[in-house]
Design a protein around this motif. Sequence first.
Motif, PDB file in Angstrom:
ATOM      1  N   PRO A 188     -20.070  -6.974 -75.170  1.00  8.65           N
ATOM      2  CA  PRO A 188     -21.122  -6.484 -74.263  1.00  8.65           C
ATOM      3  C   PRO A 188     -21.627  -5.091 -74.610  1.00  8.65           C
ATOM      4  CG  PRO A 188     -19.264  -7.404 -73.043  1.00  8.65           C
ATOM      5  CD  PRO A 188     -18.825  -7.303 -74.464  1.00  8.65           C
ATOM      6  N   GLU A 189     -20.792  -4.301 -75.287  1.00 15.69           N
ATOM      7  CA  GLU A 189     -21.199  -2.944 -75.623  1.00 15.69           C
ATOM      8  C   GLU A 189     -22.358  -2.914 -76.624  1.00 15.69           C
ATOM      9  OE1 GLU A 189     -17.969  -4.282 -78.414  1.00 15.69           O
ATOM     10  OE2 GLU A 189     -18.311  -4.319 -76.230  1.00 15.69           O
ATOM     11  N   ARG A 190     -22.684  -4.053 -77.223  1.00 12.34           N
ATOM     12  CA  ARG A 190     -23.789  -4.120 -78.179  1.00 12.34           C
ATOM     13  C   ARG A 190     -25.117  -4.469 -77.506  1.00 12.34           C
ATOM     14  NH1 ARG A 190     -20.881  -7.655 -83.040  1.00 12.34           N
ATOM     15  NH2 ARG A 190     -19.144  -6.208 -83.420  1.00 12.34           N
ATOM     16  N   TRP A 191     -25.146  -4.437 -76.189  1.00 15.92           N
ATOM     17  CA  TRP A 191     -26.350  -4.855 -75.473  1.00 15.92           C
ATOM     18  C   TRP A 191     -27.556  -3.987 -75.821  1.00 15.92           C
ATOM     19  CZ3 TRP A 191     -28.314  -8.851 -73.209  1.00 15.92           C
ATOM     20  CH2 TRP A 191     -29.432  -8.702 -72.382  1.00 15.92           C
ATOM     21  N   THR A 192     -27.358  -2.709 -76.012  1.00 21.03           N
ATOM     22  CA  THR A 192     -28.479  -1.838 -76.351  1.00 21.03           C
ATOM     23  C   THR A 192     -29.130  -2.270 -77.662  1.00 21.03           C
ATOM     24  OG1 THR A 192     -27.446   0.034 -75.207  1.00 21.03           O
ATOM     25  CG2 THR A 192     -29.181   0.539 -76.790  1.00 21.03           C
ATOM     26  N   THR A 193     -28.334  -2.698 -78.617  1.00 19.15           N
ATOM     27  CA  THR A 193     -28.889  -3.211 -79.878  1.00 19.15           C
ATOM     28  C   THR A 193     -29.716  -4.461 -79.632  1.00 19.15           C
ATOM     29  OG1 THR A 193     -26.978  -2.334 -81.085  1.00 19.15           O
ATOM     30  CG2 THR A 193     -28.296  -4.020 -82.194  1.00 19.15           C
ATOM     31  N   VAL A 194     -29.236  -5.317 -78.744  1.00 21.80           N
ATOM     32  CA  VAL A 194     -29.996  -6.515 -78.379  1.00 21.80           C
ATOM     33  C   VAL A 194     -31.353  -6.123 -77.806  1.00 21.80           C
ATOM     34  CG1 VAL A 194     -30.053  -8.520 -76.839  1.00 21.80           C
ATOM     35  CG2 VAL A 194     -27.919  -7.882 -77.965  1.00 21.80           C
ATOM     36  N   MET A 195     -31.364  -5.132 -76.922  1.00 24.33           N
ATOM     37  CA  MET A 195     -32.618  -4.693 -76.313  1.00 24.33           C
ATOM     38  C   MET A 195     -33.573  -4.111 -77.359  1.00 24.33           C
ATOM     39  SD  MET A 195     -32.672  -5.388 -73.113  1.00 24.33           S
ATOM     40  CE  MET A 195     -34.056  -4.369 -72.657  1.00 24.33           C
ATOM     41  N   ARG A 196     -33.044  -3.340 -78.291  1.00 25.42           N
ATOM     42  CA  ARG A 196     -33.909  -2.747 -79.319  1.00 25.42           C
ATOM     43  C   ARG A 196     -34.599  -3.814 -80.149  1.00 25.42           C
ATOM     44  NH1 ARG A 196     -29.466   1.716 -81.277  1.00 25.42           N
ATOM     45  NH2 ARG A 196     -29.766   3.232 -79.575  1.00 25.42           N
ATOM     46  N   TRP A 197     -33.833  -4.787 -80.599  1.00 24.47           N
ATOM     47  CA  TRP A 197     -34.413  -5.851 -81.408  1.00 24.47           C
ATOM     48  C   TRP A 197     -35.417  -6.674 -80.596  1.00 24.47           C
ATOM     49  CZ3 TRP A 197     -34.723  -6.722 -86.399  1.00 24.47           C
ATOM     50  CH2 TRP A 197     -33.803  -6.109 -87.248  1.00 24.47           C
ATOM     51  N   THR A 198     -35.063  -6.981 -79.367  1.00 22.94           N
ATOM     52  CA  THR A 198     -35.944  -7.785 -78.522  1.00 22.94           C
ATOM     53  C   THR A 198     -37.293  -7.111 -78.332  1.00 22.94           C
ATOM     54  OG1 THR A 198     -34.051  -8.736 -77.345  1.00 22.94           O
ATOM     55  CG2 THR A 198     -36.200  -8.859 -76.256  1.00 22.94           C
ATOM     56  N   TYR A 199     -37.272  -5.843 -77.962  1.00 25.94           N
ATOM     57  CA  TYR A 199     -38.533  -5.156 -77.672  1.00 25.94           C
ATOM     58  C   TYR A 199     -39.282  -4.778 -78.945  1.00 25.94           C
ATOM     59  CZ  TYR A 199     -38.195  -5.051 -72.655  1.00 25.94           C
ATOM     60  OH  TYR A 199     -38.174  -5.425 -71.338  1.00 25.94           O
ATOM     61  N   ALA A 200     -38.579  -4.615 -80.036  1.00 32.01           N
ATOM     62  CA  ALA A 200     -39.267  -4.364 -81.307  1.00 32.01           C
ATOM     63  C   ALA A 200     -40.084  -5.583 -81.724  1.00 32.01           C
ATOM     64  CB  ALA A 200     -38.251  -4.017 -82.395  1.00 32.01           C
TER      65      ALA A 200
END
Length: 491
Positions: A188-200
């Motif tokens: 779960p700590e990788r969620w910010t990376t998920v958000m970056r890729w999604t919004y990019a």
Amino acid sequence: YSAVLTYINGVILGDICTLHPRLYSYPLIAEEVFARIGTGGDPTVPRQELQGLIGKRFVQAIQFACFFLTGIAELIYFQQYLAQLFSKCNVCQRGWLLIAAGVALPFMMVPTFRESRWLAVAALVLICGNQVVFFYEVFHVAPWNSCDVPPDWSHVTPLTVIHGVTGIGYAFGGHGLFPEQIREMAHPERWTTVMRWTYAIITPLYLAMGLLGYYAYGRNAQANLNANYPNNIPNQASIIFQSFQEVYFILASGLVLVLQVELALGVSPYAVCNYDVTQKSANGLCEGEVELAETDHPDRRPERGLTSEACSWVSNDSTSAESSSSEPSSREGSGGGLADWISLRACGVPPVGFRLIFRTIFLGSQTLISSLLLGGDGDVLLAVQSLAGAVGYMMMCYILPLLFGWVLLPRVSTWRCALYAVSFVGCTVVAIAGVIFDTQDLVEASGGFGQAVSCEVKEDLSYEDDCIAALGRAALANASAVTLRLELQGR
């Protein structure tokens, strides 16, 4: 603005779920926040449990209304796609709605988000194909240049602006699922990376499609954009792609709701005939104290969110490390009494039977309401999407995460706090106005309650003529030019 704010709010939700792992669903976060608000941040003041419960129920109601409406919108989309694909079949619009629901029903039995990930991957691939078709169709026709009548970009009013803003809220929706998705992540700590890729990925696409689509089709831009394309092979391929996508979209919007009910009743999404699932290990379920020892978060539940609900309901203390290995016992909301009757345990119905019955009824209720709304009209689609955006997505994506972060996360800088405050107030005003006007628009657009229901889904879902498809009835303003073009094409 929506991209920036919803990205920030997505990161806020991820930080909350990482710092407070026991808050593994949106309603639980709301309960904790509202219980703390009454204390003024003083740890010596007792939590306001009743206030927290009210907040939890409020968010559950918003979440249910939002995703229930989303499921209705996706059913309507699916209905339209099927009607376009099989336009020569003698099936009325309510018939297509039943067919769409019948196709989606088996997929509604997917246990959790974890098992739906392969459907999500397939949907993502198909979405990429649809983007290619969109750009091809727009530049292939180029209505602003090739049609006798240019696109109509007029008649922008405050009402249409509110309608459009809440529709954009629908496009950026999804935050109401984020905590439930984070709880099933291995890291779960990788969620910010998920958000970056999604919004990019989605932000440039949304911007390009929004600007280009409005420039090409103006006020005639349909909720179902395939109705703006000519009846050609790329359009047919896109409709096929989107028909497959709808299966996943219907599942995803319904899964978060049915899981809440099933888990509250103590019905594991994995159990088949036996309600005692404490010794089973299914995709990370009930892993026990080993996972707790290996996690980087000491207070993280042994089974991470969904799995704790699926397994630790058999323990009186669901927050203890022993909950995954204890013997079955009662738990509030899932033990005996009313929960046994609602879940049909008292009647001897196994978990798989209850899930089949409950999820069928759930999808059936969405189908019924879609039918009453007349489902096949594009205005209804826009109205349903905008109302879902105003009721739920504005709250869960734009407003509530700011409140959650203010209560549960460390303080931010003064300028950022001011930005959050302005956004909170502004988005709240838009959400309230959207609920009022979008509800009125939906009532006016739907004809199933009082008007005769047309058999055909829509008379002009797809035209042979490119300009009529792109610009609709506006293209008929120059009747002689349209007639001449049709004659030439007929030769």
